[in-house]
Design a protein around this motif. Sequence first.
Motif, PDB file in Angstrom:
ATOM      1  N   LYS A  15       0.832  -1.112   0.010  1.00 30.43           N
ATOM      2  CA  LYS A  15       0.087  -0.043  -0.036  1.00 30.43           C
ATOM      3  C   LYS A  15       0.884   1.126   0.006  1.00 30.43           C
ATOM      4  O   LYS A  15       0.704   2.211  -0.724  1.00 30.43           O
ATOM      5  N   ASN A  19       1.501   4.543  -2.948  1.00 32.97           N
ATOM      6  CA  ASN A  19       1.480   5.907  -2.767  1.00 32.97           C
ATOM      7  C   ASN A  19       2.484   6.661  -3.282  1.00 32.97           C
ATOM      8  O   ASN A  19       3.567   6.792  -3.056  1.00 32.97           O
ATOM      9  N   ALA A 360       1.536   9.185   4.238  1.00 33.92           N
ATOM     10  CA  ALA A 360       1.481   7.601   3.491  1.00 33.92           C
ATOM     11  C   ALA A 360       1.420   6.564   4.651  1.00 33.92           C
ATOM     12  O   ALA A 360       0.824   5.588   4.324  1.00 33.92           O
ATOM     13  N   ASP A 363      -1.925   5.934   6.100  1.00 38.62           N
ATOM     14  CA  ASP A 363      -2.693   5.063   5.064  1.00 38.62           C
ATOM     15  C   ASP A 363      -2.395   3.581   4.821  1.00 38.62           C
ATOM     16  O   ASP A 363      -3.116   2.793   4.764  1.00 38.62           O
TER      17      ASP A 363
END
Length: 369
Positions: A15, A19, A360, A363
């Motif tokens: 993930k 980003n 980041a 998230d």
Amino acid sequence: MSGKATSLSQLALQKFKRNFWGVFSFSFLVLCGLAAVFGYAIAPDDSRNANQMHISIHSKQPGFEVQMLHIPSGVVATQSKLTDFFFGKENTDTAVPINNYTITSSGITIEEYVEGNIQGMLREYPLTAFPLAQTPADIEKKYITTQKFLLGTDKYGRDLLSRMLVGMRISLSIGFVAVFISLLIGISLGAIAGYYGGKIDTLIMWLINVTWSIPTLLLVIAITLTLGKGYWQVFIAVGLTMWVEVARVVRGQVMGVKQLQFVTAARALGFSDFRIVLKHIIPNVLAPVIVISAANFAGAILIESGLSFLGIGAQPPTPSWGAMIKDHYSYIILGKAYLAVIPGLAIMSLVMAFMMMGNALRDALDVKG
């Protein structure tokens, strides 16, 4: 259990990689870290603290070029090459900016640099002043260079690029040391308060609320004045003021995690409280702490810059971005705003990179995302 943890870590990493701004910020920070570590190796001025002054060429615009005559001092360097590489050279030689020069039969005659059409002072140096020169012609080959200042010079005639590279160490170092101190104190107090509760929790929360009620910059100034002005004093002062948020978050996380079944099982197996907290609870509450650490890193850089601007941060001749702004903010109205804008943009870029990387990480570590 370990396989699941590994898969969650891999999922968070994937993930984060998706980003763009997180990866860009991380790459930028890695480059800044390398530039800070190898600053003296890549800086045009590799003297200690990049502190070679040439008053005659002060406040020059980016891209300024001038010829330099290097006059050896005759003092033998005592530092090792490794020390020179990481901490700069103890440069005792003299570098003289010149407009032009004339090779004579006995040495060299130079005209010192003066801005405008005014003739500079004439000086003559004998051949014996240059140990590596066998003939006067060798002086031109071995002791005269053309130096270019890519970011110009400051008000003391020092290379601004070199000062920026060396000053980056201060900003990154203050972040690392302050965040380490804040994590050490914050995680310890937060875990103790959240795990034991009761009067211990009340006492620690009272300490947290008192510290939180004092303005951060005011508290840092008070601690700095108590410990004295200096490099490490600022690091300690900033670290001692940034643990509060870490402690509050860790306390709340521990209060929730200690109710889970794996903690109950650890107690049933007879594990000590220290082992339960250290090996079972803290690893499960680190995700929000990592995000806070990125924000604290940015906050530490801003606080150090503010302290240096006020004159109680890193002391001269140690280069600091905040001190550079202090020295040159008046030049904004004199048509040379870049002297203050360049370090200001550097601070802004570094802080923004940490903040974007923190977003980041938030998230990526969000299990609900």
